[in-house]
Write a protein that holds these residues in place. Structure first.
Motif, PDB file in Angstrom:
ATOM      1  N   GLY A 203       0.801  -1.215   0.000  1.00  0.00           N
ATOM      2  CA  GLY A 203       0.000   0.000   0.000  1.00  0.00           C
ATOM      3  C   GLY A 203       0.835   1.266   0.000  1.00  0.00           C
ATOM      4  O   GLY A 203       0.553   2.218  -0.735  1.00  0.00           O
ATOM      5  N   ALA A 207       0.929   3.825  -3.114  1.00  0.00           N
ATOM      6  CA  ALA A 207       0.488   5.193  -2.863  1.00  0.00           C
ATOM      7  C   ALA A 207       1.567   6.201  -3.246  1.00  0.00           C
ATOM      8  O   ALA A 207       1.284   7.245  -3.848  1.00  0.00           O
ATOM      9  CB  ALA A 207       0.107   5.351  -1.391  1.00  0.00           C
ATOM     10  N   LEU A 260      -3.337   4.238  -6.959  1.00  0.00           N
ATOM     11  CA  LEU A 260      -3.997   4.779  -5.772  1.00  0.00           C
ATOM     12  C   LEU A 260      -5.182   3.910  -5.356  1.00  0.00           C
ATOM     13  O   LEU A 260      -5.419   3.700  -4.153  1.00  0.00           O
ATOM     14  CB  LEU A 260      -4.453   6.214  -6.043  1.00  0.00           C
ATOM     15  N   ALA A 264      -5.414   1.771  -1.741  1.00  0.00           N
ATOM     16  CA  ALA A 264      -6.514   1.811  -0.765  1.00  0.00           C
ATOM     17  C   ALA A 264      -7.008   0.406  -0.444  1.00  0.00           C
ATOM     18  O   ALA A 264      -7.298   0.091   0.719  1.00  0.00           O
ATOM     19  CB  ALA A 264      -7.649   2.673  -1.313  1.00  0.00           C
ATOM     20  N   PHE A 267      -4.467  -1.284   1.893  1.00  0.00           N
ATOM     21  CA  PHE A 267      -4.589  -0.829   3.280  1.00  0.00           C
ATOM     22  C   PHE A 267      -5.801  -1.459   3.970  1.00  0.00           C
ATOM     23  O   PHE A 267      -5.773  -1.700   5.178  1.00  0.00           O
ATOM     24  CB  PHE A 267      -4.692   0.689   3.323  1.00  0.00           C
ATOM     25  N   ARG A 268      -6.855  -1.729   3.216  1.00  0.00           N
ATOM     26  CA  ARG A 268      -8.036  -2.405   3.769  1.00  0.00           C
ATOM     27  C   ARG A 268      -7.840  -3.917   3.871  1.00  0.00           C
ATOM     28  O   ARG A 268      -8.680  -4.610   4.423  1.00  0.00           O
ATOM     29  CB  ARG A 268      -9.251  -2.118   2.900  1.00  0.00           C
TER      30      ARG A 268
END
Length: 373
Positions: A203, A207, A260, A264, A267-268
């Motif tokens: 992540g 990012a 991007l 996300a 990260f989830r």
């Protein structure tokens, strides 16, 4: 009723997705073979993919770019994930969705840029190029529908939206007080879900690369203005070096959005984030490597201090993409959570036999025993 999302792919969907992936790979491989045929040497095609301004033999033009081998290799990888059935159907759905999204976003501008600024003497070549792009877009739409249809709500067995019949069976007991023994330190979650460490690494790298590419495109938009940048984004200005190659700014903007979005998801710790991160990592690595090869050929590194700010920003974004791509691939290759196993030793029940001892942390039996106890 639980609202946890469950993923599954029926046999019909698996067969359909597999054949579509094979068709996608063959259509891309055919154009690579065509470029190898018209090239003077096989190394000429490689140098073209690396950014060299070469012309193939005769009066024809190149058809492929450095991204086409990734699509050709990504389709069999997605098919293998679909046919493997492990570790989780969500991983296969993520592989199909990544392949579909990458194909659609990279092939869409070909419909209107195939004949732009390229001296193509044979109209049949343009016709085949547009037909290939349109067919691959249709295949990508079907793959996306298959991947989206592989997710539904998990409910009670036997009800609409309930768990599929081939899921792991739930342990049922008519005895009073069934206790599930949960191992200490277990990381609950759907099968295939990435662990915290690899998910955080992927992540962060995605990012960072996505933000760098976004900053590059924003700088172009501010410097050129909205109208000029829009023509550059859609291929209205600048040169397209191959028939199936998207415009450079379109490619950069697409990679920024994909990086991007997958960051996300990482990260989830979504289960489909692992194949998606692998796909975006490969695209970032190739994009950054080609941009750096062009900079080396143009001698930009020798005069880096006197370059304009936009060129320096572009080199920084390319270097970050080339470095982050392989690291993301390594993080995405780490295995995720294993599927839950139905172990009879993990379930203990009491009350089914007279004088049976009550396990710890179990509720006491009822004072008045029901009939048939």
């Amino acid at each position: 009723m639980s609202t946890e999302r469950d993923s599954f792919l029926t046999n019909g969907r698996r067969r359909t997705a597999t054949w579509l992936c094979v068709l996608l790979a063959l259509s891309g491989a055919g154009w690579i073979v065509r470029d190898l045929t018209v090239a003077g040497q096989g190394a000429d095609l490689w140098r073209h993919w690396c950014g060299a301004a070469l012309r193939p033999g005769g009066d024809t033009v190149w058809a492929t770019s450095a991204l086409d081998p990734l699509l050709v290799l990504g389709a069999p990888a997605a098919a293998a994930a679909v046919r493997r059935r492990a570790p989780a159907p969500a991983v296969a759905a993520g592989a199909l969705g990544s392949l579909a999204a990458g194909t659609a976003l990279l092939r869409l501008p070909v419909l209107w840029t195939a004949a732009a600024r390229l001296p193509v003497p044979d109209d049949r070549l343009l016709t085949w190029t547009r037909a290939t792009a349109a067919a691959q877009l249709v295949v990508a739409a079907v793959l996306c529908a298959v991947a989206a249809g592989a997710v539904r709500r998990r409910g009670r067995p036997g009800r609409p939206g309930g768990r599929r019949s081939d899921a792991l069976p739930e342990v049922a007991s008519s005895a009073y007080g069934v206790v599930h023994a949960v191992p200490y330190g277990a990381d609950p979650g759907p099968a295939g879900r990435p662990y915290k460490g690899p998910a955080a690494v992927a992540g962060l790298l995605l990012a960072a690369a996505g933000l760098a590419l976004t900053a590059r495109e924003v700088h172009h938009w501010v410097r050129l203005g909205g109208e000029a940048y829009g023509r550059r984004l859609t291929g209205g200005t600048g040169a397209v070096r191959a028939l199936l190659e998207p415009p450079a700014d379109w490619q950069t903007a697409v990679l920024a959005v994909l990086a991007l979005a997958v960051a996300a998801a990482a990260f989830r710790r979504a289960a489909w984030a692992r194949p998606a991160a692998a796909a975006v990592g490969a695209l970032l690595a190739v994009h950054g490597a080609v941009a750096l090869a062009l900079a080396v050929r143009a001698g930009q590194f020798g005069r880096l201090a006197v370059l304009p700010g936009g060129a320096q920003l572009g080199l920084a974004a390319a270097a970050l993409s080339a470095a982050a791509g392989p690291l993301v691939l390594i993080a995405a290759a780490r295995p995720g959570l294993p599927p839950p196993a139905a172990d009879p030793d993990e379930v203990r029940a009491y009350g089914s036999a007279p004088g049976e001892a009550r396990p710890p942390h179990a509720p006491p039996p009822p004072t008045i025993l029901p009939p048939g106890w």
